[in-house]
Design an enzyme around this catalytic site. Structure first.
Site, mmCIF file in Angstrom:
data_model
loop_
_atom_site.group_PDB
_atom_site.id
_atom_site.type_symbol
_atom_site.label_atom_id
_atom_site.label_comp_id
_atom_site.label_asym_id
_atom_site.label_seq_id
_atom_site.Cartn_x
_atom_site.Cartn_y
_atom_site.Cartn_z
ATOM 1 N N ASP A 1 0.836 -1.203 0.000
ATOM 2 C CA ASP A 1 0.000 0.000 0.000
ATOM 3 C C ASP A 1 0.871 1.254 0.000
ATOM 4 O O ASP A 1 1.979 1.239 0.543
ATOM 5 C CB ASP A 1 -0.898 -0.023 1.246
ATOM 6 N N HIS B 1 2.872 3.350 -8.966
ATOM 7 C CA HIS B 1 2.726 1.904 -9.191
ATOM 8 C C HIS B 1 3.974 1.349 -9.886
ATOM 9 O O HIS B 1 4.410 0.246 -9.600
ATOM 10 C CB HIS B 1 1.482 1.619 -10.033
ATOM 11 N N LEU C 1 10.645 -20.740 -4.391
ATOM 12 C CA LEU C 1 9.652 -19.832 -3.804
ATOM 13 C C LEU C 1 8.354 -19.975 -4.584
ATOM 14 O O LEU C 1 8.370 -20.017 -5.814
ATOM 15 C CB LEU C 1 10.135 -18.371 -3.910
HETATM 16 C C1 FPP Z 1 -1.762 0.248 -3.358
HETATM 17 O O1 FPP Z 1 -1.370 1.591 -3.443
HETATM 18 C C2 FPP Z 1 -1.237 -0.528 -4.441
HETATM 19 C C3 FPP Z 1 -1.961 -1.069 -5.468
HETATM 20 C C4 FPP Z 1 -3.425 -0.903 -5.575
HETATM 21 C C5 FPP Z 1 -1.352 -1.807 -6.563
HETATM 22 C C6 FPP Z 1 -0.127 -2.608 -6.265
HETATM 23 C C7 FPP Z 1 0.645 -2.744 -7.526
HETATM 24 C C8 FPP Z 1 1.997 -2.770 -7.638
HETATM 25 C C9 FPP Z 1 2.868 -2.800 -6.463
HETATM 26 C C10 FPP Z 1 2.700 -2.735 -8.961
HETATM 27 C C11 FPP Z 1 2.468 -3.863 -9.890
HETATM 28 C C12 FPP Z 1 2.483 -5.192 -9.265
HETATM 29 C C13 FPP Z 1 2.954 -6.291 -9.862
HETATM 30 C C14 FPP Z 1 2.801 -7.617 -9.206
HETATM 31 C C15 FPP Z 1 3.633 -6.231 -11.138
HETATM 32 P P1 FPP Z 1 -2.484 2.711 -3.542
HETATM 33 O O2 FPP Z 1 -2.621 3.069 -4.962
HETATM 34 O O3 FPP Z 1 -3.723 2.268 -2.869
HETATM 35 O O4 FPP Z 1 -1.759 3.862 -2.732
HETATM 36 P P2 FPP Z 1 -2.449 5.008 -1.864
HETATM 37 O O5 FPP Z 1 -3.234 4.330 -0.785
HETATM 38 O O6 FPP Z 1 -1.258 5.776 -1.329
HETATM 39 O O7 FPP Z 1 -3.293 5.810 -2.808
#
Ligand code: FPP
Length: 249
Positions: free
Chosen positions: A27, A44, A138
């Site tokens: 997150d 992201h 893994l």
């Molecule tokens: C949460 O941050 C994160 C996500 C919804 C997406 C997670 C994706 C990645 C880490 C990148 C791609 C993953 C792979 C496996 C290739 P948020 O957008 O909710 O952040 P915020 O709460 O600060 O707005």
């Protein structure tokens, strides 16, 4: 690897049992981007690098299963542009990392309602799963289009079908029978759940499986999460006393 990470890894190895299964709620990508006045997709993208580092660090530490919450069913309600960016990143990650994951002995599986993915993302994911099948170092579970309540409801429906069809006796409907119908069937429950960005919630992630999981919440935003942070979380875990509802020995 920096000396610090090497030292921490030594402490992890000396520090007692390494969690067999680590689950992570990644997150804070959006906040990371906002702090830098960047568009959210760049948060992201930076998060994708943290995924790569966390996978490598998990292998080095001897974690057996790593489950990453990459995209929730609720995330389908985000703006189309952001969903498009996330799916594009997933395809890019797969394009870039498949060979390395395979070479490092990582087997990838996906948890979630994959029927909702657009064909290019779905096909890339299927190729990754095929290419890495049989990896023994893994198991990397990517939770994509995942919601824990939906997973439990699906398992309950499958149980009901098995009873109605006569494949399962009603008396045999128990915790094990339900667990066997979850996406995580056959896997150990997470020993450690890490959540980044300081939020103190479990956000519909592995609700059944985390009944006795140790929680580690760090203020670090996901794109800044490094191997050091993973090792810190494991060291904290090694310092916990797990009682599973029993009293101390
Ligand atoms: C949460 O941050 C994160 C996500 C919804 C997406 C997670 C994706 C990645 C880490 C990148 C791609 C993953 C792979 C496996 C290739 P948020 O957008 O909710 O952040 P915020 O709460 O600060 O707005």
């Amino acid at each position: 690897m920096t000396t610090d990470a090497g030292e921490l890894l030594e402490r992890v190895r000396a520090g007692g049992p390494v969690p067999r299964h680590v689950a992570i709620i990644m997150d804070g990508n959006g906040r990371w981007a906002r702090e830098r006045h960047l568009p959210r997709p760049l948060g992201h993208r930076a998060g994708m690098q943290a995924v790569r580092e966390t996978v490598e660090a998990s292998i080095a530490a001897g974690v057996g299963v790593l489950t990453l919450f990459a995209f929730s069913e609720e995330n389908w309600n985000r703006p189309r542009t952001e969903i498009g960016a996330l799916m594009g990143l997933l395809e890019e990650y797969i394009g870039r990392e498949t060979e390395e994951l395979r070479g490092n002995g990582v087997e990838v599986r996906a948890l979630g309602d994959l029927t909702r993915l657009q064909p290019p993302a779905r096909e890339a994911l299927d190729r990754l799963i095929d290419a890495t099948r049989g990896g023994t170092k893994l198991l990397l579970n990517l939770a994509i289009s995942y919601s824990s309540r939906a997973e439990i409801a699906r398992a309950a429906r499958r149980l009901a079908e098995d009873v109605v069809q006569g494949r399962l006796a009603l008396e045999d409907v128990d915790e094990d029978a339900l667990a066997l119908r979850l996406y995580t069937a056959g896997l150990p429950d997470p020993d450690l759940l890490v959540r980044t960005s300081g939020e103190q919630r479990v956000s519909n992630f592995l609700l059944w499986q985390i009944a006795y999981t140790e929680l580690f919440i760090t203020p670090v935003l996901w794109p800044d999460f490094s191997r050091l942070h993973l090792y810190e979380a494991i060291l904290a875990y090694q310092g916990r006393e797990r009682r599973f509802g029993r009293v101390t020995a």
